[in-house]
Design an enzyme around this catalytic site. Structure first.
Site, PDB file in Angstrom:
ATOM      1  N   GLU A   1       0.840  -1.209   0.000  1.00 31.43           N
ATOM      2  CA  GLU A   1       0.000   0.000   0.000  1.00 31.43           C
ATOM      3  C   GLU A   1       0.874   1.256   0.000  1.00 31.43           C
ATOM      4  O   GLU A   1       0.642   2.198  -0.760  1.00 31.43           O
ATOM      5  CB  GLU A   1      -0.922  -0.010   1.222  1.00 31.43           C
ATOM      6  CG  GLU A   1      -1.759   1.249   1.387  1.00 31.43           C
ATOM      7  CD  GLU A   1      -1.968   1.620   2.845  1.00 31.43           C
ATOM      8  OE1 GLU A   1      -1.754   2.812   3.203  1.00 31.43           O
ATOM      9  OE2 GLU A   1      -2.344   0.740   3.642  1.00 31.43           O
ATOM     10  N   HIS A   2       1.889   1.267   0.847  1.00 36.29           N
ATOM     11  CA  HIS A   2       2.800   2.416   0.905  1.00 36.29           C
ATOM     12  C   HIS A   2       3.540   2.601  -0.416  1.00 36.29           C
ATOM     13  O   HIS A   2       3.654   3.708  -0.929  1.00 36.29           O
ATOM     14  CB  HIS A   2       3.828   2.204   2.030  1.00 36.29           C
ATOM     15  CG  HIS A   2       3.360   2.666   3.372  1.00 36.29           C
ATOM     16  ND1 HIS A   2       4.008   3.629   4.103  1.00 36.29           N
ATOM     17  CD2 HIS A   2       2.285   2.316   4.119  1.00 36.29           C
ATOM     18  CE1 HIS A   2       3.372   3.836   5.243  1.00 36.29           C
ATOM     19  NE2 HIS A   2       2.320   3.041   5.280  1.00 36.29           N
TER      20      HIS A   2
END
Length: 340
Positions: free
Chosen positions: A43-44
């Site tokens: 996600e990051h």
């Protein structure tokens, strides 16, 4: 979901890939195991383009707010805007269809996530909730923080990230929801263009139910807090079919709200006696492979209240708060909250 009377437009892509997806079977490769926190790590990383520019800044330049979050079973990427909807959706689809990983960028992100994990460990409420979950599901992915641990994050490699991206960030594992004041045909055109990208083969993923290891009956932790905190967790052992999940979750919410919500006799008497306050929170999670209920609260009498609440749960069928009139009240409250 067009809403012409709205001013804003929200767009969200949700990927069926969450923190519990660290072990699974592939049709071609068999059992696969990855370090805890890999879904959150991805996600990051997806906010970074190949040229190292930031996609969050790109959303800002289009007049949109953007964010993302990882849960136990999903990762979602979202934006909100009042203009340039098609351009923002293109950007959202770009985010989940391309990924770039370098040793330098992965090392940098690893450090950021480890700092994030440290911040979570300083939060009493966060520790309370995930401590209860760890006791309900010891030795399983649910016992790990969604972000992983400092050690597990250190074990995540570029190959791990690439493999999971290729596997889960596939059109068959994702859905897009757009809601607000937008042109449906214009959005469909953007989606159709995205659909014409070079196809990637879809691989069948078989997930396992979360193991039902023996529950840890109690645990305590000392931290600097103004008031002691109590969490009571109950684990469900059934396998809930996909089509039954929503109804099952509603039934659990209705039952526990009748017994412990602010309209219950139990809550009112404990509140008036100063034993609990408005911090009492009910968390209900129902997924196909696991489900649980966790009650959290601040109280000066955690041991006494723990005994009272657990006794009430065991004898819920005889509980004076569980009756038709109270059920109708709770339903009306839920309808009101939903419409609001």
């Amino acid at each position: 979901l067009p809403k012409k009377q709205f001013n804003e437009v929200y767009g969200v892509v949700t990927v069926r890939f969450g923190s519990v997806d660290t072990s699974f079977t592939l049709s071609e490769k068999g059992l696969q195991c990855y370090p805890a926190g890999i879904a959150h790590f991805l996600e990051h990383k997806l906010f970074e383009r190949e040229d190292a520019s930031d996609l969050m800044s790109a959303f800002t330049s289009l007049g949109a707010d953007s964010n993302a979050f990882t849960s136990f079973t999903k990762t979602s990427y979202l934006f909100s805007t009042t203009s340039r909807v098609s351009e923002n959706i293109k950007l959202l689809l770009e985010m989940v269809s391309k990924a770039s990983f370098t040793e330098k960028s992965v090392a940098k992100e690893r450090e950021i996530i480890q700092q994030e994990i440290g911040m979570y460990q300083d939060s009493p409420d966060y520790r309370l909730f995930f401590g209860a979950l760890e006791n309900l599901y010891p030795g399983t992915p649910l016992a790990d923080d969604i972000a992983g641990t400092r050690e597990s994050i250190s074990d995540i490699t570029i190959d791990n990230l690439r493999e999971n991206f290729d596997l889960f960030y596939h059109p068959t594992q994702m859905h897009l929801l757009v809601i607000g004041n937008f042109d449906v045909d214009a959005v469909l055109q953007v989606v159709n263009e995205y659909d014409q990208l070079p196809p990637r083969p879809s691989i069948k993923v078989e997930r396992f139910p979360v193991e039902k290891n023996e529950v840890k009956l109690n645990q305590s932790c000392r931290m600097e807090v103004a008031t002691p905190k109590l969490a009571i967790g109950i684990r469900g052992n059934d396998i809930i079919k996909e089509k039954e999940k929503f109804r099952y979750k509603l039934m659990l919410k209705l039952l526990f709200s009748m017994m412990f919500g602010w309209t219950s006799q139990r809550f009112q008497s404990l509140y008036e006696a100063g034993k609990i306050d408005n911090s009492l929170t009910l968390e209900v999670e129902v997924e196909e492979l696991f489900h649980f209920v966790i009650l959290t609260m601040d109280t000066q009498e955690p041991v006494s209240l723990s005994h009272q609440f657990r006794s009430a749960i065991k004898q819920f069928e005889k509980d004076p708060d569980v009756n038709q009139e109270h059920l109708d009240t709770i339903k009306s409250e839920m309808f009101g909250d939903f419409l609001q």
